[in-house]
Write an enzyme that holds these catalytic residues in place. Structure first.
Site, PDB file in Angstrom:
ATOM      1  N   GLU A 162       0.815  -1.207   0.000  1.00  0.00           N
ATOM      2  CA  GLU A 162       0.000   0.000   0.000  1.00  0.00           C
ATOM      3  C   GLU A 162       0.851   1.259   0.000  1.00  0.00           C
ATOM      4  O   GLU A 162       1.874   1.322   0.667  1.00  0.00           O
ATOM      5  CB  GLU A 162      -0.875  -0.061   1.268  1.00  0.00           C
ATOM      6  CG  GLU A 162      -1.885   1.017   1.418  1.00  0.00           C
ATOM      7  CD  GLU A 162      -2.796   0.768   2.640  1.00  0.00           C
ATOM      8  OE1 GLU A 162      -3.067  -0.400   2.991  1.00  0.00           O
ATOM      9  OE2 GLU A 162      -3.229   1.756   3.231  1.00  0.00           O
ATOM     10  N   GLU A 166      -3.302  10.436   2.829  1.00  0.00           N
ATOM     11  CA  GLU A 166      -4.510  10.514   3.657  1.00  0.00           C
ATOM     12  C   GLU A 166      -4.612  11.899   4.277  1.00  0.00           C
ATOM     13  O   GLU A 166      -3.669  12.381   4.904  1.00  0.00           O
ATOM     14  CB  GLU A 166      -4.473   9.463   4.775  1.00  0.00           C
ATOM     15  CG  GLU A 166      -4.691   8.059   4.250  1.00  0.00           C
ATOM     16  CD  GLU A 166      -4.481   7.018   5.312  1.00  0.00           C
ATOM     17  OE1 GLU A 166      -5.410   6.252   5.587  1.00  0.00           O
ATOM     18  OE2 GLU A 166      -3.372   6.967   5.893  1.00  0.00           O
ATOM     19  N   TRP A 255     -14.198   8.709   4.321  1.00  0.00           N
ATOM     20  CA  TRP A 255     -14.755   7.830   5.342  1.00  0.00           C
ATOM     21  C   TRP A 255     -14.692   8.424   6.749  1.00  0.00           C
ATOM     22  O   TRP A 255     -13.877   9.297   7.017  1.00  0.00           O
ATOM     23  CB  TRP A 255     -14.106   6.460   5.274  1.00  0.00           C
ATOM     24  CG  TRP A 255     -12.640   6.399   5.521  1.00  0.00           C
ATOM     25  CD1 TRP A 255     -11.650   6.845   4.686  1.00  0.00           C
ATOM     26  CD2 TRP A 255     -11.981   5.848   6.665  1.00  0.00           C
ATOM     27  NE1 TRP A 255     -10.424   6.589   5.251  1.00  0.00           N
ATOM     28  CE2 TRP A 255     -10.594   5.979   6.463  1.00  0.00           C
ATOM     29  CE3 TRP A 255     -12.431   5.248   7.835  1.00  0.00           C
ATOM     30  CZ2 TRP A 255      -9.653   5.534   7.387  1.00  0.00           C
ATOM     31  CZ3 TRP A 255     -11.490   4.803   8.761  1.00  0.00           C
ATOM     32  CH2 TRP A 255     -10.120   4.946   8.526  1.00  0.00           C
ATOM     33  N   THR A 266      -7.896   5.231  16.556  1.00  0.00           N
ATOM     34  CA  THR A 266      -8.304   5.690  15.229  1.00  0.00           C
ATOM     35  C   THR A 266      -8.976   7.050  15.332  1.00  0.00           C
ATOM     36  O   THR A 266      -8.704   7.963  14.549  1.00  0.00           O
ATOM     37  CB  THR A 266      -9.296   4.685  14.619  1.00  0.00           C
ATOM     38  OG1 THR A 266      -8.659   3.412  14.576  1.00  0.00           O
ATOM     39  CG2 THR A 266      -9.694   5.099  13.215  1.00  0.00           C
TER      40      THR A 266
END
Ligand SMILES: *[C@@H]1O[C@H](CO)[C@@H](O)[C@H](O)[C@H]1NC(C)=O
Ligand SMILES: *[C@@H]1O[C@H](CO)[C@@H](O)[C@H](O)[C@H]1NC(C)=O
Ligand SMILES: *[C@@H]1O[C@H](CO)[C@@H](O)[C@H](O)[C@H]1NC(C)=O
Ligand SMILES: *[C@@H]1O[C@H](CO)[C@@H](O)[C@H](O)[C@H]1NC(C)=O
Ligand SMILES: *[C@@H]1O[C@H](CO)[C@@H](O)[C@H](O)[C@H]1NC(C)=O
Ligand SMILES: *[C@@H]1O[C@H](CO)[C@@H](O)[C@H](O)[C@H]1NC(C)=O
Ligand SMILES: *[C@@H]1O[C@H](CO)[C@@H](O)[C@H](O)[C@H]1NC(C)=O
Length: 443
Positions: A162, A166, A255, A266
């Site tokens: 990956e 972000e 999201w 998170t």
């Protein structure tokens, strides 16, 4: 990161979401059984859609259980309409017929794509159907904003190599860059790139990932912000380069990383809990990220690559390193949602090409492939405390009979990481969900 933590997700599921009991989970240490040979990106076994984008060869029944991956195509994407996109419930692997699969609530506006996230939804996800085995991707993007809101522009391979951008909506002066090799979490992989004197929400910027066999660069408005050398990823103990090196898909998403119920790590990483009564929600009815032109340039594959055709990449070994990828003439198209890489044409003429069962189209739990949704929100997990990517969207309950969970990113908190697979949370009529989603999307 696209791993999930069952307990966290379960905790965050709303009461209307039911976990299905016959879900078979999978991981690199627990491969799928032969009758449901494909391990989806979300760690569940199935056929059809489970064998397409995101199908993890290392966790599937065998290395050839997943469908071959459509080869890279040089292409520019603009957004006057969504004609070249398809809901993932309709996709059978023909990337020539649809460049993107999506889920969530996309809109087009002034030639741009709006990935939206209505109140209490799980956002939107676009995944490009053409894999890239080294290349440059470029996106003209305005991020979303607000604490808990994450916008992503990433390259993600099926074995979870990956490379990420972000944007955390709580900080509009920077974008986080990150990379992973086979989903292995490493806290040192992340770095911030500043977007000088500007606001990532208000101003257009061009974000590029230049992914080459020996180095990766993150470039903003033509300025190299970060360079990762493959040589710096050497793991002497394991005798391998822990560098992203397998065919990857470009994914763009919005999201709710700061959704209540997500792992605290998170939520903290995302700048706090999401505010569902923010200015954007009040004025527009949704959070949104805006995407302009997206360009993909394919580089030549590694010189040593085995090449017997020009249509698809396949893994030749579940070690899933660069030397385990071949370029072949294999078809990438499944005959039906009951077909798999083990029998690509299975069910081709039975007319069963619509989603019929819950184990033929992966429920969208985020990360990457997903289907559309009006989620009565559900779980979402972020990446290990602080680095997350992926995205996805859930499918929402349309008929009142079904609802699905959604999650994106990995979650495992630092020092407490025990990624497990999420439970399947969709129960009920897929078709009803699909119809509802199509209705929403075409409104
Ligand atoms: C690719 O094609 C070869 C030759 O036709 C076949 O033997 C192989 O099983 C195919 N692989 C997959 C994954 O479909
Ligand atoms: C894929 O779609 C293209 C364009 O719609 C079509 O020409 C082609 O026949 C399809 N291929 C397969 C294998 O279905
Ligand atoms: C990036 O910036 C955020 C604050 O905006 C900070 O919390 C985070 O630790 C930074 N990450 C790195 C890797 O420096
Ligand atoms: C290097 O490989 C060893 C053996 O597989 C593993 O235990 C270790 O975590 C790896 N190091 C990193 C930084 O990933
Ligand atoms: C894509 O474009 C690049 C640069 O223009 C070229 O070198 C490459 O061969 C092209 N690749 C494909 C698959 O068309
Ligand atoms: C694939 O499935 C079809 C039934 O749709 C069957 O006729 C065919 O023999 C199968 N092929 C293989 C290689 O098993
Ligand atoms: C989602 O569904 C619920 C009820 O089914 C509805 O009240 C809500 O407006 C929907 N949300 C969106 C964004 O469509």
């Amino acid at each position: 990161m696209v791993r999930f933590v069952t307990s966290l997700l379960a905790l965050s599921l709303s009461a209307t979401v039911l976990a299905s009991s016959n879900t078979i989970t999978c991981s690199t240490s627990k491969q799928c059984p032969q009758d449901k040979p494909c391990c989806s990106q979300y760690g569940e076994c199935g056929t059809g859609g489970y064998c397409l984008g995101g199908c993890d060869a290392q966790s599937s029944f065998s290395v050839d259980s997943c469908a071959p991956m459509p080869i890279c195509e040089n292409k520019s994407y603009t957004w006057d309409n969504l004609d070249n996109t398809v809901l993932n419930t309709k996709y059978l692997g023909n990337a020539s017929a649809a460049d993107w699969t999506y889920s969530g609530f996309p809109k087009t506006q002034d030639g741009n794509l709006l990935m939206t996230m209505p109140k209490n939804s799980v956002g939107s996800l676009f995944a490009n159907n053409h894999y890239i085995w080294y290349g440059k991707v470029s996106g003209k993007i305005k991020s979303s904003r607000g604490k808990g809101v994450v916008t992503a522009f990433i390259l993600l391979s099926d074995v979870k190599d990956e490379i990420d951008y972000e944007w955390v909506g709580a900080d509009l002066t920077a974008v986080q860059t990150n990379y992973y090799w086979q989903g292995v979490l490493d806290w040192h992989n992340s770095a911030n790139a500043s977007v000088t004197n500007e606001d990532t929400f208000k101003d257009w910027h061009t974000y590029e990932i230049d992914w080459q066999p020996d180095q990766t660069q993150w470039i903003i408005d033509g300025v190299v912000k970060r360079t990762l050398k493959k040589s710096d990823t050497w793991n002497a103990t394991a005798n391998r380069f822990q560098y992203p090196q397998t065919p990857a898909r470009l994914q763009m998403s919005l999201w709710p990383a700061g959704q209540k119920g997500n792992a605290q790590g998170t939520i903290d990483w995302a700048g706090g809990e999401i505010d569902w009564n923010s200015q954007d929600i009040q004025e527009k009815g949704y959070y949104y990220a805006t995407v302009g032109k997206v360009d993909v340039t394919c580089y030549d594959p590694p010189k040593e690559a085995k090449k017997t055709g020009n249509n698809a990449y396949v893994y030749t070994s579940d070690t899933a390193m660069e030397a385990d990828v071949a370029i072949t003439g294999n078809s990438t198209v499944l005959g039906s949602l009951a077909a798999t890489g083990l029998n690509m044409t299975y069910g081709a003429h039975s007319g069963s090409s619509t989603a019929t069962g819950s184990d033929s189209v992966p429920t969208n739990m985020g990360g990457t492939g997903g289907m559309a949704s009006n989620g009565t929100n559900t779980g979402s997990t972020g990446t290990s405390s602080g680095s997350s990517s992926g995205s996805g969207s859930g499918s929402g309950s349309a008929s009142g009979a079904s609802s699905t969970g959604f999650s994106q990113g990995t979650s495992a908190t630092k020092g407490n990481s025990a990624p497990a697979q999420v439970e399947r949370v969709l129960q009920g009529s897929f078709f009803a969900v699909l119809v509802a989603v199509v209705a929403l999307v075409t409104l």
